[in-house]
Design a protein around this motif. Sequence first.
Motif, PDB file in Angstrom:
ATOM      1  N   ARG A 106      32.998  56.196  -7.026  1.00  0.00           N
ATOM      2  CA  ARG A 106      32.191  55.199  -7.734  1.00  0.00           C
ATOM      3  C   ARG A 106      31.414  55.872  -8.855  1.00  0.00           C
ATOM      4  NH1 ARG A 106      29.307  50.910  -3.807  1.00  0.00           N
ATOM      5  NH2 ARG A 106      29.384  49.735  -5.771  1.00  0.00           N
ATOM      6  N   ARG A 109      26.832  53.561 -14.334  1.00  0.00           N
ATOM      7  CA  ARG A 109      26.976  53.359 -15.777  1.00  0.00           C
ATOM      8  C   ARG A 109      26.294  54.456 -16.578  1.00  0.00           C
ATOM      9  NH1 ARG A 109      25.327  48.520 -14.029  1.00  0.00           N
ATOM     10  NH2 ARG A 109      23.359  48.578 -15.234  1.00  0.00           N
ATOM     11  N   ASP A 126      35.097  48.879 -11.597  1.00  0.00           N
ATOM     12  CA  ASP A 126      34.987  47.698 -10.738  1.00  0.00           C
ATOM     13  C   ASP A 126      34.040  46.634 -11.272  1.00  0.00           C
ATOM     14  OD1 ASP A 126      32.614  49.016 -10.321  1.00  0.00           O
ATOM     15  OD2 ASP A 126      32.803  49.158  -8.138  1.00  0.00           O
ATOM     16  N   SER A 127      33.607  46.771 -12.530  1.00  0.00           N
ATOM     17  CA  SER A 127      32.751  45.737 -13.112  1.00  0.00           C
ATOM     18  C   SER A 127      32.893  45.760 -14.625  1.00  0.00           C
ATOM     19  CB  SER A 127      31.285  45.963 -12.735  1.00  0.00           C
ATOM     20  OG  SER A 127      30.747  47.080 -13.436  1.00  0.00           O
ATOM     21  N   THR A 128      32.612  44.626 -15.251  1.00  0.00           N
ATOM     22  CA  THR A 128      32.677  44.579 -16.708  1.00  0.00           C
ATOM     23  C   THR A 128      31.580  45.439 -17.330  1.00  0.00           C
ATOM     24  OG1 THR A 128      31.298  42.567 -16.719  1.00  0.00           O
ATOM     25  CG2 THR A 128      33.693  42.262 -16.728  1.00  0.00           C
ATOM     26  N   ARG A 129      30.438  45.553 -16.665  1.00  0.00           N
ATOM     27  CA  ARG A 129      29.352  46.377 -17.205  1.00  0.00           C
ATOM     28  C   ARG A 129      29.752  47.853 -17.226  1.00  0.00           C
ATOM     29  NH1 ARG A 129      24.080  44.770 -13.968  1.00  0.00           N
ATOM     30  NH2 ARG A 129      23.058  46.017 -15.591  1.00  0.00           N
ATOM     31  N   PRO A 163      30.506  45.008  -0.885  1.00  0.00           N
ATOM     32  CA  PRO A 163      29.908  45.579  -2.096  1.00  0.00           C
ATOM     33  C   PRO A 163      29.530  47.042  -1.950  1.00  0.00           C
ATOM     34  CG  PRO A 163      28.329  44.168  -0.974  1.00  0.00           C
ATOM     35  CD  PRO A 163      29.644  43.981  -0.274  1.00  0.00           C
ATOM     36  N   ALA A 168      36.453  45.317  -7.049  1.00  0.00           N
ATOM     37  CA  ALA A 168      36.291  43.903  -7.384  1.00  0.00           C
ATOM     38  C   ALA A 168      37.213  43.079  -6.498  1.00  0.00           C
ATOM     39  CB  ALA A 168      36.634  43.672  -8.854  1.00  0.00           C
ATOM     40  N   VAL A 172      37.764  38.027  -8.938  1.00  0.00           N
ATOM     41  CA  VAL A 172      37.037  38.819  -9.922  1.00  0.00           C
ATOM     42  C   VAL A 172      37.950  39.854 -10.574  1.00  0.00           C
ATOM     43  CG1 VAL A 172      35.099  40.417 -10.277  1.00  0.00           C
ATOM     44  CG2 VAL A 172      34.861  38.507  -8.676  1.00  0.00           C
ATOM     45  N   LEU A 176      38.345  40.898 -14.514  1.00  0.00           N
ATOM     46  CA  LEU A 176      37.962  42.243 -14.903  1.00  0.00           C
ATOM     47  C   LEU A 176      39.095  42.916 -15.689  1.00  0.00           C
ATOM     48  CD1 LEU A 176      36.203  44.781 -14.849  1.00  0.00           C
ATOM     49  CD2 LEU A 176      37.097  45.260 -12.552  1.00  0.00           C
TER      50      LEU A 176
END
Length: 259
Positions: A106, A109, A126-129, A163, A168, A172, A176
């Motif tokens: 993991r 950001r 695993d996220s758009t951010r 989570p 995702a 989702v 993504l």
Amino acid sequence: MTPPSTDPTVPVGDTVTAETRRAELARRLAAVRERIAAACAAAGRDPDEVSLLAVTKTVPAHDVALLVDLGLDAFGENRVQEAMAKVAEVAALRPAARIRWHLVGRLQRNKARAAVQWAHRVESVDSTRLADALDRAVRRALDEGRRAGPLSVLVQYSVDGDPNRGGAPDGVIDKLADHVATLPGLRLDGVMAVAPLHADPERAFAAIAAAAARIRSAHPDAAILSAGMSGDLEVAIRYGSHVVRVGTALVGERPIASP
């Protein structure tokens, strides 16, 4: 008494000689390759379709150097800071080697800029951010001449939606992947997944394969499925995995790193 090793990849005073460790790694590597070949034969697949990613978190650089000597060129790391130091150490030990480093753990950001300095691929988007942070970091590195091209990424699929495990879930993951495909600094190359520890492996890998097929249908170039580890690589190969991420079976038990 065994004389101390003169191999520069082994620290002075190490009680295990380079020759002993190399022999152990060679035996383990041969066993893993035999498992992959047997799984491919059972699934009616070409062994060339499945590559081995050696997961080397908490493994010292001199072990990685020995694995390079044994023919491996792709390694997976979980933590950015550990990887940065190790990449530099291995480069010094084996300066002629062309090594590909993958981030499989993991990623926060705020560590995206550090990750793009050494990672050839990030398998845990695993996220758009996070995707946006990596895209910004890559484009900055391109502008500064520290990268020659976009960053290969895999979107991480969560089988159970937990989570705490990353990834995702259904509902989702497809959105993504669509988002990643729009980012100029990233190249969407496929899907990564980890089967939940206590899940039925058949159901888990069937779900992983279905998610990967959906992504590939929408994005034909996103053809890679990275799934399967030391304990379940045979099932993963049967369900179409192209990359198996093997740590313990290859390098032995490793110390548990602090969170």
